[in-house]
Design a protein around this motif. Structure first.
Motif, PDB file in Angstrom:
ATOM      1  N   PRO A   1      12.479 -10.560   3.949  1.00 48.36           N
ATOM      2  CA  PRO A   1      12.134  -9.613   2.900  1.00 48.36           C
ATOM      3  C   PRO A   1      10.658  -9.229   3.008  1.00 48.36           C
ATOM      4  CG  PRO A   1      12.447 -11.807   1.998  1.00 48.36           C
ATOM      5  CD  PRO A   1      12.845 -11.882   3.426  1.00 48.36           C
ATOM      6  N   ARG A   2      10.359  -7.931   2.829  1.00 47.61           N
ATOM      7  CA  ARG A   2       8.979  -7.474   2.921  1.00 47.61           C
ATOM      8  C   ARG A   2       8.493  -7.094   1.535  1.00 47.61           C
ATOM      9  NH1 ARG A   2       9.546  -3.278   7.323  1.00 47.61           N
ATOM     10  NH2 ARG A   2      11.560  -4.336   7.423  1.00 47.61           N
ATOM     11  N   LYS A   3       7.270  -7.373   1.328  1.00 48.99           N
ATOM     12  CA  LYS A   3       6.717  -7.001   0.038  1.00 48.99           C
ATOM     13  C   LYS A   3       6.193  -5.569   0.148  1.00 48.99           C
ATOM     14  CE  LYS A   3       3.951  -8.879  -3.610  1.00 48.99           C
ATOM     15  NZ  LYS A   3       4.232  -9.993  -4.483  1.00 48.99           N
ATOM     16  N   ILE A   4       6.611  -4.730  -0.760  1.00 54.11           N
ATOM     17  CA  ILE A   4       6.193  -3.332  -0.710  1.00 54.11           C
ATOM     18  C   ILE A   4       5.076  -3.126  -1.733  1.00 54.11           C
ATOM     19  CG2 ILE A   4       7.008  -0.934  -0.804  1.00 54.11           C
ATOM     20  CD1 ILE A   4       8.766  -2.605   1.067  1.00 54.11           C
ATOM     21  N   ALA A   5       3.970  -2.656  -1.228  1.00 53.46           N
ATOM     22  CA  ALA A   5       2.864  -2.402  -2.148  1.00 53.46           C
ATOM     23  C   ALA A   5       3.086  -1.063  -2.841  1.00 53.46           C
ATOM     24  CB  ALA A   5       1.553  -2.386  -1.376  1.00 53.46           C
ATOM     25  N   VAL A   6       2.852  -1.039  -4.115  1.00 48.85           N
ATOM     26  CA  VAL A   6       3.033   0.210  -4.855  1.00 48.85           C
ATOM     27  C   VAL A   6       1.658   0.858  -5.032  1.00 48.85           C
ATOM     28  CG1 VAL A   6       3.844   1.224  -7.009  1.00 48.85           C
ATOM     29  CG2 VAL A   6       4.998  -0.777  -6.069  1.00 48.85           C
ATOM     30  N   LYS A   7       1.567   2.078  -4.524  1.00 53.47           N
ATOM     31  CA  LYS A   7       0.278   2.759  -4.640  1.00 53.47           C
ATOM     32  C   LYS A   7       0.299   3.642  -5.883  1.00 53.47           C
ATOM     33  CE  LYS A   7      -0.069   3.045   0.335  1.00 53.47           C
ATOM     34  NZ  LYS A   7       0.485   3.899   1.380  1.00 53.47           N
ATOM     35  N   SER A   8      -0.838   3.777  -6.465  1.00 54.95           N
ATOM     36  CA  SER A   8      -0.871   4.687  -7.597  1.00 54.95           C
ATOM     37  C   SER A   8      -1.115   6.090  -7.039  1.00 54.95           C
ATOM     38  CB  SER A   8      -1.969   4.286  -8.584  1.00 54.95           C
ATOM     39  OG  SER A   8      -3.217   4.470  -7.992  1.00 54.95           O
ATOM     40  N   ALA A   9      -0.617   7.100  -7.709  1.00 53.98           N
ATOM     41  CA  ALA A   9      -0.588   8.451  -7.151  1.00 53.98           C
ATOM     42  C   ALA A   9      -1.925   9.170  -7.195  1.00 53.98           C
ATOM     43  CB  ALA A   9       0.478   9.271  -7.862  1.00 53.98           C
ATOM     44  N   ASN A  10      -2.885   8.696  -7.943  1.00 57.37           N
ATOM     45  CA  ASN A  10      -4.104   9.480  -8.034  1.00 57.37           C
ATOM     46  C   ASN A  10      -5.271   8.944  -7.201  1.00 57.37           C
ATOM     47  OD1 ASN A  10      -4.649   7.252  -9.695  1.00 57.37           O
ATOM     48  ND2 ASN A  10      -4.033   8.369 -11.521  1.00 57.37           N
TER      49      ASN A  10
END
Lengths: 150, 139
Positions: free
Chosen positions: A141-150
Motif C-alpha cells: 500500500p502506498r501513502k498518497i499525499a494530498v496537496k492543497s489546490a492553492n
C-alpha cells in the motif's frame, strides 16, 4: 456432546451444567456464523496473521518431519503439502487406539496479494509451521499525499 | 482467502475441547484440548503417542496418581510480532488427557520423550504380565 456418561448423568442433574452443555453445542453449531475459528476444510488447519508488509501462515503439523513438508508459492497462490508418517510397528505389535491422522496432505490458498517469492521463509518448531510471506514490493500500500489546490 | 481443494479432504479437522468437570474450573485463562492419541502395544511395553503441537520438554507434565496417568501440555505461544490474526481455523491452548492404567504396567518404568510436538510415553509391562504363550498338549 460426545462423552456423555452413560450412567450417573441422570442421577445428579445439575441445571447449570445442562445449560453449559447446551451452550457449548450451540456454539459448535453456529461456529461458522461467529467470529471464532472456522472449521478447517482440510488438513492441516491454518491461521493467517497479517499486516501491511505481508502475512504469516501457521499450521500445526505434529510429528511431521521437516523434509516431508513441501511449500510452494506461485504468484499469490500458496500450496502446502506433505506427509505424516506413522510409527513403524514391528511384527506382532498392534494398535489399541488410532486417532492421529496419517498420510499425505495438500492445501492450496489464495493470498490477497502477490508475494515476494524468493523472500518467503518457513520455520518448523515443536510441530508448528510458520511461513512468512512478504508482500511483493509493487503491491504494497502506498501513502498518497494530498496537496492543497492553492 | 479461499481454498481450492475442498474435495480432497472433507473430513473435519477440529480440536476437541476438554469438558469442564463438575465443580472444577480451569485456573489458566486458556482453553484446554484433548490431544489426539494413538496407543500401541509391543512385546514389553505399551506406547501412548499424543499430539501436542507447540509443546516441548519444558512445558509438559506427566503424573501418575494411583492408576491414572495424566498427560498435560502447557501453552507457550507467542503471536507473530506486529501481526494481527486475519483468518483462523484453529485455536491454541493447553492439552490435557488422562488414561487409566491396568495392573500389568510397571509403575517404576515409565519413560517419555517429546519431539516435533509429539509426546511418546513408554509404559513397560510388569514382569509376570508379559505375553505368555501357553502350549496345549494333546491328552
Amino acid at each position: 456432546m460426545y462423552r456423555r456418561r452413560p450412567f450417573g448423568y441422570y442421577h445428579s442433574i445439575n441445571p447449570w451444567r445442562e445449560i453449559e452443555q447446551i451452550q457449548r453445542e450451540m456454539n459448535r453449531m453456529f461456529r461458522h456464523m461467529s467470529t471464532g475459528p472456522r472449521v478447517a476444510p482440510g488438513y492441516p488447519a491454518i491461521n493467517v496473521w497479517a499486516n501491511d508488509e505481508g502475512v504469516v501462515v501457521t499450521a500445526e503439523l505434529p510429528g511431521v518431519k521437516t523434509e516431508d513438508i513441501d511449500i510452494s508459492v506461485v504468484g499469490n497462490t500458496l500450496t502446502l503439502s506433505g506427509e505424516r508418517r506413522p510409527d513403524e510397528l514391528k511384527d506382532g505389535e498392534k494398535y489399541h487406539r488410532r486417532e492421529r491422522r496419517q498420510g499425505k496432505f495438500t492445501r492450496t490458498f489464495e493470498l490477497p496479494f502477490g508475494v515476494e517469492a524468493d523472500k518467503v521463509e518457513a520455520m518448523f518448531e515443536r510441530g508448528v509451521l510458520h511461513i512468512s510471506l512478504p508482500r511483493a514490493e509493487a503491491e504494497k500500500p502506498r501513502k498518497i499525499a494530498v496537496k492543497s489546490a492553492n | 482467502m479461499a481454498t481450492k481443494n475442498k474435495e480432497l479432504q472433507t473430513d473435519v479437522v477440529e480440536k476437541e475441547e476438554v469438558e469442564v468437570v463438575e465443580g472444577a474450573e480451569r485456573t489458566r485463562p486458556v482453553k484446554a484440548y484433548v490431544p489426539r492419541a494413538d496407543i500401541y502395544e509391543t512385546d514389553d511395553s505399551l506406547v501412548i503417542v499424543a499430539d501436542m503441537p507447540g509443546v516441548d520438554e519444558n512445558n509438559v507434565d506427566i503424573t501418575l496418581e494411583k492408576n491414572v496417568l495424566s498427560l498435560k501440555g502447557y501453552l507457550d505461544f507467542q503471536t507473530p510480532e506486529n501481526y494481527s490474526l486475519a483468518y483462523a481455523e484453529y485455536e491454541v491452548g493447553d492439552y490435557e488427557r488422562s488414561f487409566t492404567l491396568s495392573d500389568e504396567i510397571d509403575r517404576d518404568k515409565i519413560e517419555a520423550t517429546i519431539s516435533d510436538g509429539v509426546l511418546r510415553v513408554f509404559l513397560a509391562k510388569a514382569g509376570p504380565a508379559k505375553t505368555k504363550k501357553i502350549s496345549v498338549k494333546s491328552a
